[in-house]
Design a protein around this motif. Structure first.
Motif, short mmCIF file in Angstrom:
data_model
loop_
_atom_site.label_atom_id
_atom_site.label_comp_id
_atom_site.label_asym_id
_atom_site.label_seq_id
_atom_site.Cartn_x
_atom_site.Cartn_y
_atom_site.Cartn_z
N LEU A 125 12.98 1.44 -3.79
CA LEU A 125 12.77 0.50 -2.38
C LEU A 125 13.51 -0.49 -2.37
CD1 LEU A 125 11.40 0.32 0.03
CD2 LEU A 125 9.96 -1.28 -1.61
N VAL A 126 13.80 -1.28 -3.72
CA VAL A 126 14.97 -2.02 -3.58
C VAL A 126 16.38 -1.80 -5.01
CG1 VAL A 126 13.43 -3.95 -3.88
CG2 VAL A 126 14.22 -3.29 -6.08
N ASP A 127 16.20 -0.23 -5.36
CA ASP A 127 17.36 -0.03 -6.25
C ASP A 127 17.77 -1.18 -6.77
OD1 ASP A 127 18.45 1.70 -4.23
OD2 ASP A 127 19.50 0.25 -2.69
N ALA A 128 16.98 -0.93 -7.76
CA ALA A 128 16.94 -1.65 -9.30
C ALA A 128 18.10 -1.12 -9.98
CB ALA A 128 15.34 -2.00 -9.17
N ASP A 129 18.25 -1.68 -10.43
CA ASP A 129 19.28 -0.66 -11.78
C ASP A 129 18.02 -0.59 -12.75
OD1 ASP A 129 21.11 -4.03 -11.55
OD2 ASP A 129 21.70 -1.39 -10.83
N LEU A 130 17.51 -0.99 -13.37
CA LEU A 130 16.25 -1.02 -14.33
C LEU A 130 14.95 -1.51 -14.05
CD1 LEU A 130 16.04 -0.40 -18.25
CD2 LEU A 130 16.31 -2.98 -18.56
N THR A 135 0.79 -1.15 -0.80
CA THR A 135 -0.04 0.01 0.29
C THR A 135 0.69 1.03 -0.34
OG1 THR A 135 -0.20 -0.44 2.60
CG2 THR A 135 -2.22 -1.30 1.21
N LYS A 136 0.07 2.30 -0.45
CA LYS A 136 1.29 3.58 -0.45
C LYS A 136 2.11 3.58 0.68
CE LYS A 136 2.24 7.38 -2.36
NZ LYS A 136 1.13 8.49 -2.47
N GLU A 137 1.39 3.26 1.91
CA GLU A 137 2.03 3.56 3.38
C GLU A 137 3.58 2.67 3.31
OE1 GLU A 137 -0.17 1.71 7.00
OE2 GLU A 137 0.28 3.05 8.04
N SER A 138 3.45 1.43 2.88
CA SER A 138 4.36 0.81 2.09
C SER A 138 5.31 1.46 2.07
CB SER A 138 4.35 -0.48 1.43
OG SER A 138 2.86 -0.97 1.81
N ILE A 139 5.57 2.34 1.71
CA ILE A 139 6.94 3.49 0.94
C ILE A 139 6.51 5.04 1.85
CG2 ILE A 139 7.89 5.25 -0.59
CD1 ILE A 139 7.53 1.57 -1.64
N THR A 140 5.81 5.15 2.46
CA THR A 140 5.35 6.88 3.13
C THR A 140 5.68 6.58 4.32
OG1 THR A 140 3.16 6.66 2.94
CG2 THR A 140 3.61 7.42 1.34
N ASN A 141 5.13 5.07 5.08
CA ASN A 141 6.09 5.09 6.44
C ASN A 141 7.12 3.96 6.74
OD1 ASN A 141 5.95 2.98 8.99
ND2 ASN A 141 4.26 3.85 9.94
N GLU A 142 8.05 5.23 7.31
CA GLU A 142 9.60 4.63 7.28
C GLU A 142 9.36 3.42 8.13
OE1 GLU A 142 12.67 5.70 6.44
OE2 GLU A 142 10.63 7.43 4.95
N CYS A 159 7.31 0.69 7.76
CA CYS A 159 6.58 -0.37 6.47
C CYS A 159 7.75 -0.71 5.15
CB CYS A 159 5.58 0.42 6.29
SG CYS A 159 4.29 0.27 7.27
N LYS A 160 8.40 1.00 5.36
CA LYS A 160 9.20 0.60 4.33
C LYS A 160 10.75 -0.16 4.54
CE LYS A 160 11.93 4.07 1.72
NZ LYS A 160 11.64 5.81 1.22
N LYS A 161 10.94 0.14 5.68
CA LYS A 161 11.99 -0.93 6.28
C LYS A 161 11.71 -2.18 6.06
CE LYS A 161 13.79 -1.26 10.75
NZ LYS A 161 14.29 -0.48 11.89
N ASN A 162 10.67 -2.71 6.53
CA ASN A 162 10.33 -4.02 6.17
C ASN A 162 9.63 -4.68 5.10
OD1 ASN A 162 10.12 -4.31 9.18
ND2 ASN A 162 7.52 -4.10 9.41
N ALA A 163 9.18 -3.96 4.37
CA ALA A 163 9.11 -4.19 2.89
C ALA A 163 10.69 -4.39 2.32
CB ALA A 163 8.75 -2.94 1.43
N ARG A 164 11.47 -3.54 2.88
CA ARG A 164 13.00 -3.36 1.89
C ARG A 164 13.45 -4.58 2.32
NH1 ARG A 164 15.80 1.13 3.33
NH2 ARG A 164 15.32 2.36 0.46
N ASN A 165 13.39 -5.21 3.29
CA ASN A 165 13.48 -6.55 3.90
C ASN A 165 13.23 -7.87 3.61
OD1 ASN A 165 15.64 -5.01 5.91
ND2 ASN A 165 14.31 -5.32 8.18
N THR A 166 12.01 -7.15 3.56
CA THR A 166 11.37 -8.77 3.21
C THR A 166 11.74 -9.07 0.84
OG1 THR A 166 9.70 -8.24 3.91
CG2 THR A 166 8.68 -9.20 2.73
#
Ligand code: GLU
Length: 276
Positions: free
Chosen positions: A169-174, A111-118, A120-127
């Protein structure tokens, strides 16, 4: 310098596929042929040593088809229910196709919160990091069944924007957006015979944004303006972004071979080098 050739060496790739690419517009049924080819292309990219993250639409479209709605329901709650049904069906298809190559997949609903809430964002990145370490292919969509009111909490609105945030979020190249348009034109090609196709965008400036608003904003679900918004997010995070027409799913191979397909939005660079 041919920047297209650089795409060959990209390692971490987010690929977004739209509903109109994986379903038949006439019936709303899944286009099995296309989906099968898409999965094979992804497996082949993995065989070459690339990491792939899929952002797939289709939940609402497939759900409404399964539930027998002939048109997209106007009522939001019904659309959300459709998404809840369709998302399961969509994942079932992906699982089945990836399983033919013994490839594990994971459903990630944001959800948008996955990005706007720090947090949630950290959890998403870890996943995403753990899934990558486990060689699992994430299949991402917006959590449409619970995606809440835009005015109150905000939602991504469309998967182009969400895919760009995922790339960041995942530091993609492309980031590759397989869409229902060829790419960017200087004007709406259906109205202006002099409209030219834009192969490469080095900088997103106001002129380009105006172009996006006029050019084909009625074409495609998200429209060109949202794709330019997505490009801003992706390129700022250091990812190149290509928009191409999903009608030819094999275009993904051509893009990865450095061919001049679709519109390339170049990652922000300083002195010819990427900033990030
Ligand atoms: N998340 C929506 C779905 O799966 C699609 C949104 C979009 O295509 O931009 O149906």
């Amino acid at each position: 310098m041919d920047y297209r050739q650089e795409l060959k060496d990209k390692k971490k790739i987010v690929i977004k596929i739209g509903t109109s690419t994986i379903t038949y517009p006439e019936t709303g049924n899944i286009n099995l042929d296309k989906l099968e080819k898409f999965v094979r292309i992804l497996i082949n990219l993995r065989n070459k040593g690339k990491e792939v993250i899929v952002v797939s639409s289709g939940a609402v479209g497939i759900g409404r088809n399964v539930l027998g709605f002939s048109e997209r329901p106007k009522e939001k709650a019904i659309r959300q229910a459709c998404a809840a049904v369709g998302q399961g069906r969509l994942m079932m298809m992906y699982e089945k196709l990836f399983a033919e190559y013994s490839q594990l997949t994971a459903q990630v609903l944001l959800t948008k919160e996955s990005i706007t809430n720090e947090e949630c964002k950290k959890n998403a990145r870890n996943t995403f990091d753990e899934l990558a370490a486990m060689s699992v292919v994430p299949i991402v969509n917006e959590n449409d069944a619970i995606s809440v009111d835009e005015e109150l909490y905000g939602n991504f609105g469309d998967n182009d924007t969400m895919a760009a945030y995922v790339a960041s979020l995942v530091d993609a190249d492309l980031l590759i957006l397989m869409s229902d348009i060829e790419g960017l034109y200087t004007d709406d090609p259906r109205k202006n015979p002099n409209a030219r196709f834009v192969h490469t965008v080095r900088y997103i400036d106001e002129k380009l944004e105006r172009m996006g608003k006029g050019a084909g904003s009625a074409m495609g679900t998200g429209g060109m303006a949202t794709k330019i918004e997505a490009a801003k997010v992706a390129t700022k995070s250091g990812a190149d972004m290509v928009i191409a027409n999903g009608a030819n799913i094999c275009a993904i191979n051509d893009i990865m071979a450095g061919k001049k397909i679709g519109t390339l939005f170049m990652a922000e660079r300083e002195n010819g080098r990427k900033i990030i």
